[in-house]
Every structure is written in C-alpha cells, then in structure tokens.
Design an enzyme around this catalytic site. Structure first.
Site, short mmCIF file in Angstrom:
data_model
loop_
_atom_site.label_atom_id
_atom_site.label_comp_id
_atom_site.label_asym_id
_atom_site.label_seq_id
_atom_site.Cartn_x
_atom_site.Cartn_y
_atom_site.Cartn_z
N LYS A 54 0.82 -1.23 0.00
CA LYS A 54 0.00 0.00 0.00
C LYS A 54 0.84 1.26 0.00
CE LYS A 54 -2.33 -0.82 3.79
NZ LYS A 54 -2.13 -2.23 4.07
N THR A 55 1.85 1.29 0.89
CA THR A 55 2.63 2.52 1.01
C THR A 55 3.37 2.82 -0.29
OG1 THR A 55 2.89 2.16 3.36
CG2 THR A 55 4.44 3.67 2.34
N GLU A 115 -3.54 6.07 1.47
CA GLU A 115 -3.34 4.66 1.78
C GLU A 115 -4.44 4.26 2.75
OE1 GLU A 115 0.58 3.84 3.27
OE2 GLU A 115 -0.10 2.04 4.31
#
Ligand code: EPU
Length: 788
Positions: free
Chosen positions: A151-152, A196
């Site tokens: 995600k990051t 995110e």
C-alpha cells in the site's frame, strides 16, 4: 508513520456524518468534512507522534487550523511538525481539551486518556484518526489504495505519478517518502486526494472515494478479523462506497474473486485477460523493465527502479489508474522511472563491493517471500536475514506460514516479537518462528532474543559477497544501522591489513581465550605484518577507537559484554616467525612460548625449558613477565622490539627495561612485535630432562580443564594456591565456574561458565582470604571488557 501498526482500543463506530443511525456517545460536528476543510478551528491531536497521526497533523496545519498535539514521546516527525507550527506537549494534559474545538485521537490511545476524559466532560467533539482522514478526503476526489501488501509503495507511486502528471494531488501515505518530500500534503490546487487505506481495523470502510485500487486481499490482522470472509466483507463495503472505478489485481486470487464481476472494474496483471497487462518482464538487480499492453494495444515500455516482481504489479495498478485519469503513458513511464522507494522498503543502508545491507518493512509471510526473492535476484553470493516478528497475534496466527517464508535466505536470525501496543501472549515468542523455520527444513536458523545483540549475531557470520536484509515492522532496522556503522570501520580496517590479514566483526572472544569465556570483540583484526600493525595503531589513534592486543588469551578473563573497539590479534606472517642465531632466539609475539622452548631444544639451546609449561604466546609472556618452574620471561629476554602509540618501531635491550613480578609496564601503552631470548648451549639430554620435568610438574599439579592459568599473584606470605587450599575453597563454585580440586589458584570452566560467574567466585575467594587470613589477594589474570 504507518497506519497498520496502530493498536485499537477504542470502540468501532461508524462515521458521524453517515446519518441519524450513527449512534455515538461522542459529540461530533455534524459536517465534519466542512469543519475540517472549509473552516479554521483549534484542533488537538492525542498521540500525535503515532503512526498516521503525524500525517493528519500535517494536513490540518496546511488547511490552516491551529494545531496542537500531545504524546508521551517526541520524534523527528514531531520536531518537523513543530517547525511547521504544531504546538507539541510531551504529556497528555487534560487542559488541552478545554482550549480545543475538536479532538482527534490515535487508535493507540486508551479510553481513559486524561485529554479524552476531559473532552467528554466538556462535551467537546472527539473523532478517530481515520474519521478525520475520511472527512478531509471527502472534500476532494478520493483515490484509496487498499490491500494487505504494497500500500505505502503504491500510494506513494500514485501520488508521485499524478503530481508529475500535473494534477497537484493531495496525499496521505504510510511512511516518509523521499520523492514526495513528506508523508502527507494538502494541495488546494488539485482535485484528487490519494490515500493509503488501512484495512487493519476496518476503518478502510469509512472512505467514500471516487476510485479504489485493490492490490491484494489475504488473511492478515487476525487479531481483528475472524477470517478471510470478514476481511473480504470490509473490502466489499469499500467497493460499494466507491463512486467511480475499482482497479484490481487480477493475479491475486482473492482480489480477482471479489472484483471480477464488477461493471466498474478495471483489472491489471500478468494474466492474458487483464485490461492492463505487463509483458516481456525483465527483472534485473534493483530494476525491472516491462511493456504494457492495454486490451491488445501496446502502450510502450516502463522501467522501474524498485526491485521485485511484486513492484511490477504495483506499478501496473498505478499505470492503469493514471491512464484512466487521462495521463499519457509516456508521462507515466517517465515518472515511474524516477520513483524512489519509500523508507524501509528495500532501503539500501550500505553498499560496497563486498557487502550490501538492505532494510525492509516486510512483516507478513507473503511480503517476506517477495522481499527475499528480490534480495536473491540482486546477485550477491548469500542472503543473511535478521527478522523481528511483529505483533503477538500475527506471530501466533501465521506461525506456519512464517516457517515457509524464508526459503530464499541462507541464514536467518530471529529475534523476539515486537509487540506494537499488544500485550504479550504467553508462549508466543520469536522462538516459535525459529522452530517453525527449522521444522520446515531450513538449516541456517538461530534465535537471539536480545534485540541489541542481533547485529552481532549476523555480523559475525558475514563473508565477502553477502547481502544482509533486516525484516520487520518494529525497530529491527536499528540493528541493521548498527551493523552498517561498524561495517564502515571494518572495511577500513580490512584495507589496512590487506588481503593477507583478517577482519571479523563481533568475534566471540570465548573462542580465543583458554578459559572459553568472554563476549565479542567489536572488531577482531589479525594483521600479518609489522607495517599493518603500525597502521592499525595510527588508525585507532586518529579515529579514537580503543585498541587492545590479545595473544592466545591464556591469562585473560573477558567480561560477558565483550570488548569495545579493535582487538588486535597479531598472528601468522611476521608474528609467528622464530629465528635462531647462535644462542639467541628471535620470536614474533604470535609464536607460542612453548615453541620457543622446542626451537631451543632443536638447536641445542638450554635455559628455556620452563616455557614449555606456559600456554600463552610470546606477546603475553612479555606483557605479564610470565613465569614457571621458578623462572620468568625477562630472565631470558635480551631485546624487545615494539611499536609506540604512533606506530613507530623501537628496539630496547634488557638493561633499558623496567620489569616487575608479573608486570612489564612498557607494554601498557606500547605494543610488542618480537623479542630476542638468550639461552646457553646445553646437551640434548639435559634439555629433554628439564622439559619432561616441567611437563610432569604441570601434569601433576595443574588441572587439564579449561582455565586462565593462575588467577592470583602469589602474595609474599604464601603461594595463592596453597592459601585457597588451606581456606577450604577447593571445588567452591558459582554457576559453572569452580575452584580446581587439583590446584587452588586455578578456576576451571565446567562448560558454559560466564565471566559473571568467574568474577563472583574471584570476589568470594578474595573476601574469604581477607576475612580469615588478612591477606589481600591481587588478580594476576587480566580482566577486560564490558559487563554483559
Ligand atoms: N599448593 C597447595 N595447594 C594447591 C596448590 C598449590 O598446597 O592447591 C602449594 C604447592 O604444593 C606448592 C606451592 O603451593 O608448595 C606453590 O604451588 P606451585 O608449585 O604449583 O606454584 P604456584 O606458585 O602456584 C607458579 C606459577 C604458575 C606456574 C607454576 C609452575 C604464579 C602465580 N604461578 O604457580 O604459573 O605454572 O608456578 O612453575 O606465579 C600462571 O602464572 O598462570 C601459572 C600457571
């Protein structure tokens, strides 16, 4: 900062602006998005240093609010925010609630936090971090990046590509991203807000974005979710709340199952049916190259400077999304090529031709496998891994999967669990993961429960050509940094000693002492020449590094914490040489005293037979003016060659030297290189007889077990061994350290004794000798190093 690492203690509640059904005991503004993005207020953040919270603070400051925050710790993030205008307190003071119009709290904050209690009393509005984020996002066209892994990186990549594409996006991602500048940013010029999403506590379902990108769906956070079904429900809700397109990874079976039938879905992946497809994928070291096909049309080539196949997937998702937003492929490809990794995502901490040190946040078995695969593909000889399990609940739930995740690592050192804010679960430690990896058939696994010793365990395994990877979402990266810092020095030391010499990090000194006790040497260095030794002395002087010389470690007690700085072990090369000239024997400091005695025998030189009984090297014999059979070293010495504190060589003859019983002060600040011993011509039979007498004396009066020779100097009044014997202390013991029954002045290691055991026993003997006989025993054995 990292949303997924936050702990939840507050009750789950729907966002307050979702309608009258939302029941909340908390007072909240009716129009939170308007309150946060169109008005200016005083907002206080409880737990502002926490992961995720600092991003909210940054956004609120940029939105023009007067922002204050409290936390029990300050961090570099809080320092940075203070420079931007945050009023920060390292304490949760209830008064904060009185002056604020709104309180935002981290999910790591307990319900009885003084500010929350006070805010409730005042009737002040209180919202969770995720609620504030969702509300801020509502004023823009939201893009949520969701999934268990990546995600990051992917949200950062998205924000970067949109920014380069001229869309001026706002962003909120889970880590500091060098290419973006900060973890969160409000840009009033743009329409989009890239965030995110945090699925770990279900708050991802608070979002009502325009678009959603789903990277993967897998069993995770089983402390919060009952099973995969429950996880998929949260994703399904996020999809329902997404007004526009859902981009999803077709190669991820769960994401594909959940999204495949969506009319508003756009897929990406390697599979033929994917709408955006990567073909001709080439993974090389740290980069990947691939072509992108959009429903049969070749868009062009993309180059990605972040490693691993998983990142090709992440980039494809970004390409699909950015293309649908109207950014030209050439522009996207150009931005992707410039994208740099987030901190702690395959972050290179040290890179030299001999060693590569990489840190990665991976803490789920799938991430670990992907990262190890990427590490393997870099092309170094071996991959050594230090792993810190993250959260007790995950360690327990996924132990089997962890056991199978390390196949691509040659060595794994597992440390204890980083609990985050979880309470320990009995029986759940790093050991169970190490056991699972061993059970899976891996042969290079060890468990080091003390985090601060992990870098030593890995560092001592290092060989030229190794890649070291730290893995985990806690603080294991600090261990990699510690290793990197020492490696810088180790490599310089290696240059000084050259190809012939040897440098090892954290060498256990228990391997190099006759007592078999002692912690590690920070830097263990074996020069082979006088020139290299001299350069080492100068280097340590310039760098302010302590330098300690160690020979055969026969008269030495090293404490359990080991020796800081450089431990020089002169051996081999110049240092082991023995040359005979008439009745003089020149020996390097690395040669054994015993060998001098035998060289004498071979050349018909007598008078050195007593040396047979000394287990040490010439250097140690000189330093201590060692003795046996009524003789001592300096009775035979005629000249000593040594290096001074500047590495300059000098030679002094016996009459210029000050020598005492078991002490040669010159070597306190200087370093012996060689010595010339003189004997006298003697018949072979006489030499043999004396050698045998010495052997016999040793065999009958001294223990064969592991020891450091005599522990105490002989006091004038009585030999120490006799005294200890008379005090009835033979066989007295502390742990595995025991006074020899053969000789009272020897303490033997019964196997596994620690320096602490040894020292305690020494103190007991000294105290008894003083109390019962009024004799102050003085140790002969040299005691060095740090406590354990
Ligand atoms: N004795 C006892 N009980 C014991 C040990 C010794 O009564 O448990 C008596 C002996 O019978 C003897 C006297 O004490 O009458 C001295 O003992 P020993 O002859 O063994 O000599 P030492 O003084 O204890 C010295 C060196 C040793 C060296 C021997 C042999 C010192 C501190 N020790 O021992 O050196 O090997 O002579 O010549 O000077 C060392 O320095 O590490 C070492 C082992």
């Amino acid at each position: 900062m990292k949303p997924v690492s936050e702990e939840r203690s507050a009750p789950e509640q729907p966002p307050p602006w979702t309608g009258p059904a939302a029941k909340s005991e908390r007072a909240v503004p009716l129009d939170l998005p308007g309150f946060l993005t169109r008005e200016h207020h005083r907002v206080h953040l409880v737990g502002v240093a926490g992961s995720g919270m600092s991003g909210i603070a940054a956004l609120l400051i940029e939105l023009g609010h007067t922002v204050s925050g409290s936390d029990k710790v300050s961090t570099t993030e809080t320092d940075r925010l203070q420079r931007l205008g945050l009023r920060f307190r390292e304490q949760h003071r209830p008064e904060e609630a009185g002056t604020a119009d709104l309180i935002v709290f981290s999910s790591a904050i307990k319900n009885d936090n003084p500010i929350l209690v006070s805010a409730r009393n005042y009737g002040k509005p209180i919202v969770r971090r995720a609620e504030a984020l969702a509300a801020i996002m509502r004023s823009k066209r939201g893009i949520v990046i969701a999934g268990m892994h990546g995600k990051t990186t992917t949200s950062a990549m998205t924000a970067h590509v949109l920014r380069e594409g001229g869309l001026h996006p706002c962003h909120y991602v889970g880590a500091e991203i060098p290419v973006l500048g900060t973890n969160a940013h409000w840009d009033s010029r743009g329409q989009y807000f890239v965030a995110e999403g945090d699925e770990s506590d279900g708050t991802v379902a608070l979002f009502r974005p325009e678009h959603t990108l789903i990277l993967n769906i897998e069993e995770e956070h089983l402390d919060f979710y009952a099973d995969l079904d429950a996880i998929e429900k949260v994703f399904a809700q996020l999809i329902t709340q997404t007004a526009g397109t859902v981009f999803y990874n077709l190669d991820d079976k769960n994401a594909a199952r959940v999204c495949r039938s969506l009319a508003r879905g756009i897929s990406y992946g390697f599979a033929d049916e994917a709408d955006y497809r990567a073909v001709d994928i080439r993974l090389t070291g740290f980069a990947s190259t691939f072509r992108v096909d959009h429903r049969g049309q070749d868009l062009g080539e993309a180059v990605l400077n972040v490693p691993g196949q998983h990142n090709v997937h992440n980039a494809l998702g970004v390409i699909a999304l950015a293309s649908e937003l109207g950014i030209a492929f050439e522009k996207i490809a150009k931005s992707l090529a410039k994208f740099e990794h987030a901190r702690r995502r395959f972050e290179i901490k040290y890179d030299s031709p001999r060693f590569l040190l990489v840190d990665d946040y991976g803490h789920h078995p799938t991430e670990i496998r992907a990262t190890l695969k990427a590490a393997r593909s870099v092309g170094r000889k071996r991959v050594l891994t230090m792993f810190q399990p993250h959260r007790y609940s995950r360690t327990k739930a996924l132990r089997k999967e962890f056991g199978r995740a390390f196949d691509d690592a040659d060595r794994v050192v597992v440390t204890d669990v980083y609990g985050s804010s979880e309470a320990p679960i009995p029986g759940v430690t790093g050991q169970i993961i190490a056991d699972e990896i061993v059970g899976h058939g891996h042969r290079g696994v060890s468990y080091q429960p003390r985090l601060e010793w992990v870098h030593r365990a890995v560092g001592n395994m290092l060989e030229s050509g190794d890649l070291v990877l730290s893995l985990g979402a806690g603080n294991i990266h600090e261990q990699l940094s510690a290793l990197a810092a020492d490696l810088v020095i180790a490599e310089k030391l290696k240059e000084l000693v050259g190809e012939g010499g040897d440098v090892r990090l954290y060498e256990p000194l228990s391997k190099h002492t006759t007592l078999r006790v002692g912690g590690p040497a920070q830097f263990w260095v074996e020069p082979r020449t006088e020139k290299a030794f001299a350069e080492l002395i100068r280097f340590c002087g310039d760098e302010n590094l302590p330098l300690f010389v160690m020979g055969r470690g026969s008269n030495l007690l090293v404490r359990d914490g080991g020796v800081r700085g450089v431990v020089v072990h002169p051996c081999g090369g110049d240092f082991d040489k023995i040359e005979i000239d008439g009745v003089e024997i020149t020996a390097g400091v690395g040669a054994k005293l015993k060998e001098v005695a035998y060289a004498g025998k071979a050349a018909g030189i007598g008078g050195m037979e007593w040396m047979e009984g000394i287990p040490g090297a010439v250097g140690g014999g000189l330093r201590m003016n060692a003795g046996a059979m009524g003789a001592q070293t300096f009775e035979n010495v005629v000249r000593v060659r040594y290096l001074d504190a500047n590495g300059e060589a000098h030679t002094k003859s016996r009459d210029e030297l000050e020598v005492h019983y078991r002490d040669f002060p010159l070597l306190e600040k200087n370093f012996a290189v060689s010595a010339v011993f003189r004997g006298q011509p003697a018949p072979l039979e006489e030499i043999v007889r004396k050698l045998e007498a010495s052997q016999e004396k040793r065999r009958t009066s001294q223990p064969a077990a592991k020891s450091a020779g005599c522990i105490f100097k002989n006091p004038d009044s009585c030999p120490a061994g006799k005294l200890v014997d008379e005090l009835g202390l033979k066989n007295a013991h502390v742990g595995k350290a025991r006074v020899s029954e053969v000789h009272g002045n020897f303490i033997v290691n019964d196997g596994g004794a620690t320096a602490a055991d040894m020292l305690e026993l020494i103190e007991k003997i000294k105290a008894t000798a003083l109390a019962k006989r009024g004799i102050e025993l003085e140790t002969e054995v040299q005691i060095v190093g740090e406590p354990g």
